[in-house]
Design a protein around this motif. Structure first.
Motif, PDB file in Angstrom:
ATOM      1  N   GLY A  68       0.852  -1.194   0.031  1.00 51.72           N
ATOM      2  CA  GLY A  68       0.078   0.009  -0.020  1.00 51.72           C
ATOM      3  C   GLY A  68       0.814   1.235   0.054  1.00 51.72           C
ATOM      4  O   GLY A  68       0.360   2.364  -0.133  1.00 51.72           O
ATOM      5  N   SER A  69       2.124   1.262   0.144  1.00 51.74           N
ATOM      6  CA  SER A  69       3.048   2.523   0.295  1.00 51.74           C
ATOM      7  C   SER A  69       3.136   3.038  -1.397  1.00 51.74           C
ATOM      8  O   SER A  69       3.705   2.182  -1.952  1.00 51.74           O
ATOM      9  N   SER A  70       3.235   4.063  -1.621  1.00 52.10           N
ATOM     10  CA  SER A  70       3.541   4.790  -2.800  1.00 52.10           C
ATOM     11  C   SER A  70       4.167   6.015  -3.031  1.00 52.10           C
ATOM     12  O   SER A  70       4.615   6.216  -4.024  1.00 52.10           O
ATOM     13  N   ASP A  71       4.050   6.749  -1.963  1.00 51.31           N
ATOM     14  CA  ASP A  71       4.985   7.973  -1.972  1.00 51.31           C
ATOM     15  C   ASP A  71       6.516   7.783  -1.693  1.00 51.31           C
ATOM     16  O   ASP A  71       6.833   6.770  -1.330  1.00 51.31           O
ATOM     17  N   LEU A  72       7.270   8.638  -1.902  1.00 49.87           N
ATOM     18  CA  LEU A  72       8.757   8.773  -1.946  1.00 49.87           C
ATOM     19  C   LEU A  72       9.074   8.547  -0.498  1.00 49.87           C
ATOM     20  O   LEU A  72      10.021   7.612  -0.192  1.00 49.87           O
ATOM     21  N   GLU A  73       8.716   9.008   0.298  1.00 44.67           N
ATOM     22  CA  GLU A  73       8.986   8.788   1.845  1.00 44.67           C
ATOM     23  C   GLU A  73       8.804   7.414   2.297  1.00 44.67           C
ATOM     24  O   GLU A  73       9.785   6.780   2.830  1.00 44.67           O
ATOM     25  N   ALA A  74       7.780   6.828   1.800  1.00 43.23           N
ATOM     26  CA  ALA A  74       7.345   5.455   2.335  1.00 43.23           C
ATOM     27  C   ALA A  74       8.316   4.432   1.572  1.00 43.23           C
ATOM     28  O   ALA A  74       8.646   3.370   2.077  1.00 43.23           O
ATOM     29  N   GLN A  78      10.889   1.736   3.266  1.00 42.60           N
ATOM     30  CA  GLN A  78      10.711   0.449   2.834  1.00 42.60           C
ATOM     31  C   GLN A  78      12.347  -0.252   2.425  1.00 42.60           C
ATOM     32  O   GLN A  78      12.521  -1.253   2.850  1.00 42.60           O
ATOM     33  N   LEU A  79      13.131   0.787   1.826  1.00 38.70           N
ATOM     34  CA  LEU A  79      14.296   0.370   1.376  1.00 38.70           C
ATOM     35  C   LEU A  79      15.515   0.079   2.585  1.00 38.70           C
ATOM     36  O   LEU A  79      16.051  -0.709   2.799  1.00 38.70           O
TER      37      LEU A  79
END
Length: 199
Positions: A68-74, A78-79
């Motif tokens: 469900g994460s899609s923006d750059l911060e998320a 994740q990385l």
């Protein structure tokens, strides 16, 4: 399919793909080496289960972060979680390898590493460096390799050897440390692709 089964399947696939890539790069020499490595660490099988279990727990955390994460911060988060989990699994594996008994099947691993090095360097006229812990087993295996000699210098590594041609023109690092370092980027890439994270 549960996330645990997916992780086990992913890890199996990663190891198989990684093994195939390295086999191609080393002209089929790694298959024999991997088998020797597998045979040399049977005492670690119970520890392997614990490592996989810990890896699954970390992967579950990562998967929850990724879904469900899609923006750059998320994505950056994740990385970071992915990198931390992979590093933790590698760190645990390295600790287990460092404690491996140097007797028994370990000499088969050293023999394979030496044979691999002579194939890569194209000569058995080599000078071999190893860790203090591996000197005895390496010296024993070198007695079967004409033209080779054990250096008086030692290296700091988990195990394995560094082989140099006697003229000093070529060097091949076949330590366990170097082999793991060569695998890390491939494993990270496969795990990242499995969870839809591009780095």
């Amino acid at each position: 399919m549960t996330s645990n089964s997916a992780l086990e399947s992913t890890i199996d696939k990663i190891l198989n793909n990684t093994e195939k890539d390295i086999l191609d790069n080393l002209k089929s020499a790694l298959d024999e080496s991997q088998q020797s490595l597998d045979d040399s660490i049977p005492k670690l099988e119970s520890e392997y289960d614990k490592i996989i279990s810990d890896g699954k727990k970390e992967a579950d955390k990562i998967e929850k972060q990724i879904v469900g994460s899609s923006d750059l911060e998320a994505r950056n988060k994740q990385l970071r979680f992915l990198e931390e989990a992979v590093d933790k699994v590698f760190s645990t594996a390295l600790d287990r390898i460092a404690k491996t008994d140097r007797s028994g099947d370990y000499s088969n691993l050293i023999k394979t590493l030496l044979n691999e090095a002579t194939q890569i360097l194209g000569t058995s006229e080599i000078v071999v460096l190893t860790s203090t812990n591996d000197r005895e087993v390496v010296q024993s295996e070198l007695s079967n390799l004409p033209g080779s000699e054990l250096s008086n210098d030692t290296i700091d590594c988990l195990g394995g050897i560094v082989a140099k041609s006697k003229d000093g023109a070529m060097t091949f690092d076949n330590t366990i440390d170097a082999r793991i370092e060569r695998l890390k980027p491939l494993i990270r890439k496969e795990i990242a692709a499995k969870f839809g994270v591009e780095n």
